[in-house]
Each structure stands twice: as C-alpha cells, then as structure tokens.
Write a protein that holds these residues in place. Sequence first.
Motif, short mmCIF file in Angstrom:
data_model
loop_
_atom_site.label_atom_id
_atom_site.label_comp_id
_atom_site.label_asym_id
_atom_site.label_seq_id
_atom_site.Cartn_x
_atom_site.Cartn_y
_atom_site.Cartn_z
N SER A 107 0.81 -1.22 0.00
CA SER A 107 0.00 0.00 0.00
C SER A 107 0.84 1.26 0.00
N CYS A 108 2.10 1.14 0.40
CA CYS A 108 3.00 2.31 0.48
C CYS A 108 4.39 1.92 -0.03
N TYR A 115 7.12 4.78 0.19
CA TYR A 115 7.46 5.09 1.58
C TYR A 115 8.26 3.96 2.21
N ALA A 132 5.89 9.03 -2.57
CA ALA A 132 5.36 8.73 -1.23
C ALA A 132 4.33 9.75 -0.78
N GLU A 137 0.82 8.51 -1.16
CA GLU A 137 0.44 7.24 -0.54
C GLU A 137 -0.33 7.47 0.76
N LEU A 174 -0.58 7.58 4.15
CA LEU A 174 0.28 7.57 5.33
C LEU A 174 -0.49 8.05 6.56
N GLN A 227 3.83 8.62 9.95
CA GLN A 227 4.50 8.36 8.68
C GLN A 227 4.62 9.64 7.85
#
Length: 506
Positions: A11-12, A15, A78, A81, A83, A87
């Motif tokens: 999903s990230c 990151y 990132a 994404e 977060l 994050q």
Amino acid sequence: MSALPQASPASCPAYTDLADRFRRMAVLAECETVLHWDAAVIMPASAAGPRGDQLAELRVILHEQSTDPALAELLQAAGGEPLDPWQAANLREMRRDHLHAAAVPGDLVAALSRACSACESVWRDARPRNDYAAVAPHLEEVLRLTRRAAAAKADALGLDPYDALMDQFEPDARRAEVDPILEDYAAFLPDFLGEVLEEQARHPAPRVPEGPFPADAQRRLVRTLLETVGFPFDQGRMDESAHPFSTGYPGDSRITITIKEDDPAMAVMAALHECGHALYEANLPSDWARQPVGRARGMAVHESQSLIVEMQACRSPEFIGWLAPRLSEWLGDDPAFAPDNLRALYGRVTPDFIRVEADEVTYPAHVILRYRLEKALLAGDLSVADLPGAWDEGMEALLGIRPPCPAKGCMQDIHWFDGAFGYFPTYTLGAMTAAQLMAAARAERPGIPDDLTRGDFGPLLDWLRRHVHSRASSLSTRELVTEATGRSLDPAAFRAHLRARYLGRD
C-alpha cells in the motif's frame, strides 16, 4: 504511536523503500558517532590523520546515499500514498534531510570533513598552550569551506546563509526570530545582574570546598548521582574528555565529564547536564529508531532536556538539600557541603570567562557573544585574525570582564574548530524552553519540588517522557512546546524563573 509500515508494504511502496534507505543511512551515522566519541575520548593523537580520512569517507558515502537521484522520485511518490500522521511526519523529515544533503556537492562535504578533523585535532593541542596562531590557519580553512556550504544550502533552501546553517541544528529557527530574543536578553541583563549582585553582597560569601578531591572519589560520586537521576548504565557508559559531551544512539548512551580535583562541581554539574541529553535520546520512541521522525526535535529542545535536569532540577534548593550529605559521604566532611552554604554556592552569580562554568544568569551573555561573532565571521565582516580582539571587546561589553588569553576567550569551545557554526543560539533557546517546560510540569504535578528533596526524579521524567521524549520529531519545535505548555516559546518564563530563584520574586 504508529509502527513502521512493514506489514503491508504494497500500500505504500515508495514510503517503505524510503524507510529502508533512511534506516541504512542511520546505521552509518551511528558508526560516525562512535568514531567521533573515540577521537574525543581514547584515540591516540597520532591517529588524527587516519581518523579524518575515515570520517570523510563515511560522510561521502552518507552524502551519496542521501543525494541518490532515486530519493527525489521516491519522496514525490510517497506523498501520494496513504500515510498515517507519524509516517507523514517521517516523510516531512526525510524531505528536509534530503534538501540539506542535496544542496552541498560531495567534494565539498569531504573537504569540509577533513578540514574540521584537522582543525579540531590542532585545537586540542593548541588550547592548553594558549597558541591561537597555531590553529588560526586551520580555522580559516574551516570557515572558508563553511561559507561555501552555507551559500549552497541558502540557494537550495531559499534562506539567508546563516539561517541555512542554523536550520541544520534547530529546524525552522530564523535570525528574524532569534535576534530579538537574544538582544532582548542582552538589554535585560545589565540591570538584572546588578540587582542580583547587590542582593548577593548583602550576605556573606559562601565557603568554597577545600580540595583536593581525588578523581576516583569524584567518579564514584558522579556515578551515584547519574544512577539517581536515571542514567541507563546497562545501556551506556561515562568517560572523561577535554570537553564534556553526550552522544550515542538507541541502546548505547555515552557521556563524558571533565574532572578538576579542586572543583568537584565541574564533574557533578557536567554529568547532570549530559545526563539530561542522554535520557532524552534513551527515551525516544523505539518504534521509530533509525527513522528521521524518531530523532530528537532539534538542539534547542535537546538543550532544554539537559538544562531541565541540571539547572531547573539539580540546582533547585530542594535537590541541593538532598545532594549535600551525598557530597560529604563521597568527598569528605567539608563545611562547604552544608546545605545552606551549598545552596548559596551553587546559586552564586559571578561573571566568568568560561561558558561551561557560567551561572544561568550570565550564561546567555556567552551565547549572545558567540552568536554575534559567528554571524560576523560567516558574513566576512570579521576576520579570523581579528577574532580574539573582537571576542575580548564583546565580553567586556556584555559582562564587564576581559579574558587574559585566547584559551579563556575564543579558543575555549570546540564548536567553531569543528565547523559547528549556527549551533550556539540553541543553548539559550534551550534554557528558555527548559524554564517554560518546568513551569508546566510543576503546574500539572505540584509535588515535583517535594520529590526532588528525596532525590526522586521519577515524576518529572514521566512528565518529560509523555510531553517531550515520546514526541520525537513528530511535531515542530513550536508545536511541541505549545502542546506541552499551552503556548509557544515565551522568554518571559525564563526571566520569571531567574527572578524567583535569584531575587525571591514571583
């Protein structure tokens, strides 16, 4: 507190890649930390050259990793994404690190590292001999390269060169805010200092301990005090160096002290000061170790944690009452260790040449002097050759004293000789932050003074863990201070603390 996104990297992906890259860079930075500690504590002088090469090579590797073109792409990706707040804060700190690193070319990073290592090595030898001429050419080179680095960072960050350097140590600190804070204190100091000295003159001068006090006894005393405050000796160590400092990383806390056999206060207060730094590092959130957001929130907050232990707590009348019999136990039954005398002695205000020995009333004057001079050095308005004279004149203007030699003047601190321009203002910003945090802690926990009479730091440290340590770099300094105290940094809190402690006024 959010954990690193290891369970569902799909999903990230950007990151997750960034988190791993920054983790590896943090490991290399830990290696650099140990090499610096070794150089200051146990390395033979003959190894200065090779150590400079080692540090330069490490910094080049770190620079290459932190300026990898792929980082810019990952940082951008990132941002899109999903977060969580921690994050997102980590990503913000990653971007900040990348901006600073990418601004300076690798060859300049290596050259500055070598110049600083060489200059620091010469300074360590020249300071005891009071030989400014020996170190001046090396300082010239450090300053020349620092100006280049500052200009590069200024262009990349859109800042004034000095602000760009200060931002390395205290994120978002700017001269436009720092200048009035420090100059306001410079205006406040003369009248206040006069009142304090006048009040002191109404009482007999406190007795001074009559040494010598053996170094081994001082070491045992200091270890006992550190254990009382909470230093984690199972994850740390204490050594000696020319200049006290704290360093390390999670699981490895290292502090150093300086021992004078005729003045046990030097080792005691240095240890307590550095312990505050070490406790901050030791209590940062373990889930975010080796990530930018898991680091301490700048050097002003870091300094506040050392000063809330040393100045706010350990120089308080309550703690000194607990400390007095311990000094007698470890160092001998000297009349100077009587509680009332010790309170007067450790609360004594006396303009002095040496910053690390200064009382908390005059300490900001030492910072103001260095702040003014380093801005002038960086701007080219002051030459290295003229630094000793400018220092002496500035000290006389601020505190009415003139250093007898460079060793007690511009050579006393390691900072400039190690390239740390822009660091000094964080000391006084930290002192002001410490006063404001302690006032908030005591408002929430009125029993803290009584706790200190028993040598119990638990309630104070618990408050600091919740409001400062556990927050790491998830908040800006302004946000952290506001959340902990209900308002942004207010120098009035520091002045109120000084009036209460030294004049007995609310």
